[in-house]
Scaffold this motif. Structure first.
Motif, mmCIF file in Angstrom:
data_model
loop_
_atom_site.group_PDB
_atom_site.id
_atom_site.type_symbol
_atom_site.label_atom_id
_atom_site.label_comp_id
_atom_site.label_asym_id
_atom_site.label_seq_id
_atom_site.Cartn_x
_atom_site.Cartn_y
_atom_site.Cartn_z
ATOM 1 N N SER A 109 0.827 -1.211 0.000
ATOM 2 C CA SER A 109 0.000 0.000 0.000
ATOM 3 C C SER A 109 0.859 1.257 0.000
ATOM 4 N N ASP A 110 0.324 2.296 -0.653
ATOM 5 C CA ASP A 110 0.972 3.607 -0.643
ATOM 6 C C ASP A 110 0.332 4.538 0.378
ATOM 7 N N ASP A 111 -0.660 4.046 1.101
ATOM 8 C CA ASP A 111 -1.349 4.849 2.103
ATOM 9 C C ASP A 111 -0.611 4.729 3.437
ATOM 10 N N ARG B 257 8.163 1.607 8.916
ATOM 11 C CA ARG B 257 8.065 2.089 7.541
ATOM 12 C C ARG B 257 7.684 3.570 7.518
ATOM 13 N N GLN B 258 6.805 3.986 8.416
ATOM 14 C CA GLN B 258 6.448 5.393 8.501
ATOM 15 C C GLN B 258 7.684 6.240 8.778
ATOM 16 N N ALA C 30 2.674 10.178 8.003
ATOM 17 C CA ALA C 30 3.845 9.344 8.271
ATOM 18 C C ALA C 30 4.584 9.829 9.501
ATOM 19 N N MET C 31 4.669 11.153 9.645
ATOM 20 C CA MET C 31 5.362 11.708 10.800
ATOM 21 C C MET C 31 4.565 11.519 12.082
ATOM 22 N N ARG C 32 3.202 11.552 11.972
ATOM 23 C CA ARG C 32 2.400 11.441 13.176
ATOM 24 C C ARG C 32 2.123 10.001 13.561
ATOM 25 N N GLY C 33 2.465 9.060 12.635
ATOM 26 C CA GLY C 33 2.223 7.660 12.945
ATOM 27 C C GLY C 33 0.766 7.282 12.832
ATOM 28 N N ARG C 34 0.040 7.916 11.854
ATOM 29 C CA ARG C 34 -1.385 7.619 11.691
ATOM 30 C C ARG C 34 -1.618 7.018 10.324
#
Length: 253
Positions: free
Chosen positions: A27-29, A37-38, A249-253
């Motif tokens: 996934s790219d989401d 990975r984030q 990605a930075m917030r881990g969501r």
């Protein structure tokens, strides 16, 4: 018979679990990514724009380890007590550096593009502020966005100053009709005098004088919904850039 059905059901469930894992893997989401990975994706995207990121992260991590190691040795603290602390603190320091660098990189990447205000607005405290993108626009993608929070109603324009200021004035008048005394502030994004730089937009909004209590914010929000329905304006066709992936990605969501 029942045993065969149970086995078939278990097999299907395992296949579904495998398929879901494979989907998330490809996934790219960012919502489907794991924490590691984030972190790596955020690092890659940030380092592409600011190559000094790796050296800042390494420098902070090494500095933290040296300081904690020195304290541990000077106080005769057992190694098993300060080594884990040093490693965890170094990782935390590196992640804090990455967070700051990622925000700066996002602003650099999207500055000047239609919809770039979203980069800064996403950094606002979601519990205190809400925002609506593109409440007014021109065919040339001059945009007006709206923020509602303790500082009242903030209308933000981005685009060619001449066209955008006209949009801002019109929206300020419309919002003034339903705000019932609530402060309506207009800001223009840009680098010219009397404009707000994209990188300073978040702080500028959060530092505005507090004029609304939380319950008043809710009341004004209801009025603004009615205004939006009456004066809904179609946004010009075509995608606007969205920095949500990197931000998530930075917030881990």
């Amino acid at each position: 018979m029942a045993s065969e059905k149970a086995k078939e059901l278990a097999r299907k469930q395992k296949e579904q679990i495998r398929a879901e894992k494979l989907r998330k893997k490809n996934s790219d989401d960012p919502k489907d990514w794991g924490r590691w990975r984030q972190f790596t994706e955020a690092y890659k995207r940030t380092n592409e724009i600011d190559p000094s990121t790796r050296w800042w992260m390494l420098g902070v991590a090494v500095g933290v380890i040296v300081v904690i190691a020195a304290i541990g040795l000077l106080t005769n603290l057992a190694w098993w007590a300060w080594v884990p602390l040093a490693l965890m603190s170094a990782l935390l320091g590196a992640m804090l550096v990455l967070t700051r660098k990622a925000r700066t990189a996002m602003i650099t990447r999207y500055a000047g593009q239609p919809g770039s205000a979203e980069v800064a607005l996403q950094m606002l405290n979601k519990r205190r502020y809400s925002y609506d993108l593109g409440i007014a626009a021109t065919r040339e993608l001059d945009l007006v966005h709206r923020v509602l929070g303790p500082g009242g109603i903030v209308l933000i324009g981005e685009g060619a100053p001449g066209r955008t200021r006209k949009l801002l004035s019109e929206q300020e008048r419309r919002h003034g009709q339903v705000s019932y005394g609530t402060a309506v502030t207009t800001l223009m994004i840009g680098d010219a005098p009397n404009q707000v730089k994209l990188g300073d937009l978040q702080k500028r909004i959060e530092k505005m004088p507090k004029v609304l209590a939380p319950f008043q914010v809710t009341e004004v929000q209801s009025r603004l919904k009615a205004l939006h329905l009456r004066n809904q304006m179609p946004i010009p066709k075509g995608p606007m850039p969205t920095p949500k992936g990197m931000n998530r990605a930075m917030r881990g969501r």
